[in-house]
Design an enzyme around this catalytic site. Sequence first.
Site, short mmCIF file in Angstrom:
data_model
loop_
_atom_site.label_atom_id
_atom_site.label_comp_id
_atom_site.label_asym_id
_atom_site.label_seq_id
_atom_site.Cartn_x
_atom_site.Cartn_y
_atom_site.Cartn_z
N ASP A 1 2.59 -3.34 4.40
CA ASP A 1 2.57 -1.85 4.96
C ASP A 1 4.06 -1.76 4.98
O ASP A 1 4.31 -1.47 6.64
CB ASP A 1 2.35 -1.19 5.77
N HIS B 1 -8.88 -8.58 -1.14
CA HIS B 1 -7.83 -8.61 0.65
C HIS B 1 -9.38 -9.59 1.56
O HIS B 1 -9.84 -9.18 1.32
CB HIS B 1 -8.03 -7.60 1.64
N HIS C 1 0.97 -1.34 -0.04
CA HIS C 1 -0.14 -0.06 -0.58
C HIS C 1 0.84 1.28 -0.48
O HIS C 1 1.58 1.62 1.47
CB HIS C 1 -0.82 -0.36 1.07
N GLU D 1 -8.05 -12.43 5.59
CA GLU D 1 -6.86 -12.13 6.83
C GLU D 1 -7.36 -12.17 7.63
O GLU D 1 -7.48 -13.43 8.97
CB GLU D 1 -6.70 -10.72 5.81
N1 HPA Z 1 -6.09 -5.77 4.96
C1 HPA Z 1 -6.13 -4.57 4.87
N2 HPA Z 1 -6.84 -3.45 4.30
C2 HPA Z 1 -4.96 -2.90 4.69
C3 HPA Z 1 -3.87 -3.86 5.37
C4 HPA Z 1 -4.38 -4.39 5.17
O1 HPA Z 1 -3.22 -5.66 5.28
N3 HPA Z 1 -2.93 -2.88 4.50
C5 HPA Z 1 -3.38 -2.02 4.03
N4 HPA Z 1 -5.15 -1.04 4.56
ZN ZN Z 2 -2.34 -4.56 2.76
#
Ligand code: HPA
Ligand code: ZN
Length: 335
Positions: A282, A201, A25, A204
Amino acid sequence: MTDAPLHAAPDSPYRRLPKVELHCHVEGTARPSTVAELAAKHGIPLGVETPEDLYSYANLPDFLAAFGTVCSAFVDLDDFHRMAYEATEDAALAGIRYREMFISPGFHLDRGVRFDTVWDGIVAGLREAEEDHGVRTRLILDVDKPKGLGPALAILEVARNLDRDLLLGIGGDSNEIGVDHEQFAPLVREAHNLGFKTCFHCGEEGPAENIATMVAAGVDRIDHGTRLLDLPELVARVVDEQIPLTSCPTSNVELEVAPTLEAHPFAAQLEAGALVTLNSDDPAFFRFDLADEFERVATANGFDFETMVAIRDNAIEAAWLDETDKAALRAELSV
Ligand code: HPA
Ligand code: ZN
């Protein structure tokens, strides 16, 4: 406070290995020193003594609160230019040669920043940094999942008029728990109709069922997909169709999605035959970079250099480039 990114592995062969990254990101690359400087420039309170204090969290919602605060320091076109330039400068130091990078416009539009300010600044920063550092970057616009389908379609509407040489796809990020992923099937369909690739995403912090939902919707890549192995029928499909996963093990450990790097399912997903790629997510927030990620994952799993090169090659395979471009990248990055 230092301008230089923190490198756990300055002499690592994984720093020299030319790499490709598919899950990073741009806002997540913001250096603490830059955040502090821009917050002071705009008179924006960060609510902490030093910006490093922002970069500590126990889970995804907590992390996203810090992510929002970091974003709040970026206001004008020069700020976004600098964000993208420094992201690329740090990518070069990590040995990255090609990257497909997310922008999360929701975090900026919410504060009244115009979309054009974000896009034009980032594009200018990337162009200048590509000239200076030789790192090629393409972009993915991420919708803010908790906002739902309406705002996501509005982002797609903006995306359709942007430069297609730069913007390759549409993604979705932010919180996962409590978000109905099925609602995004029309977004994926519409994005494909407009010629965009798609990724989301999922799996997670949320369950593997969210991965199944997005695979059924037809996404081209799964971002994270950490929970994939919980659903054996889904593993079979993801392996069969070689739907790439953009795995971020250190991010998952930092956000307590996985207990340790050793216990992270990255190696088991590879072993199952999935097309898994390795990414930093990140890097500024986790105080490392992709070279460190390669080094740590190699150590945690006892992988040799050759295995890590094969993992790097998965990212070339999973990149949203045409076959000619991929062949050129393979030749350029061969070691
Ligand atoms: N997950 C969801 N949103 C996000 C992430 C992530 O790992 N990193 C930046 N925004
Ligand atoms: Zn991410």
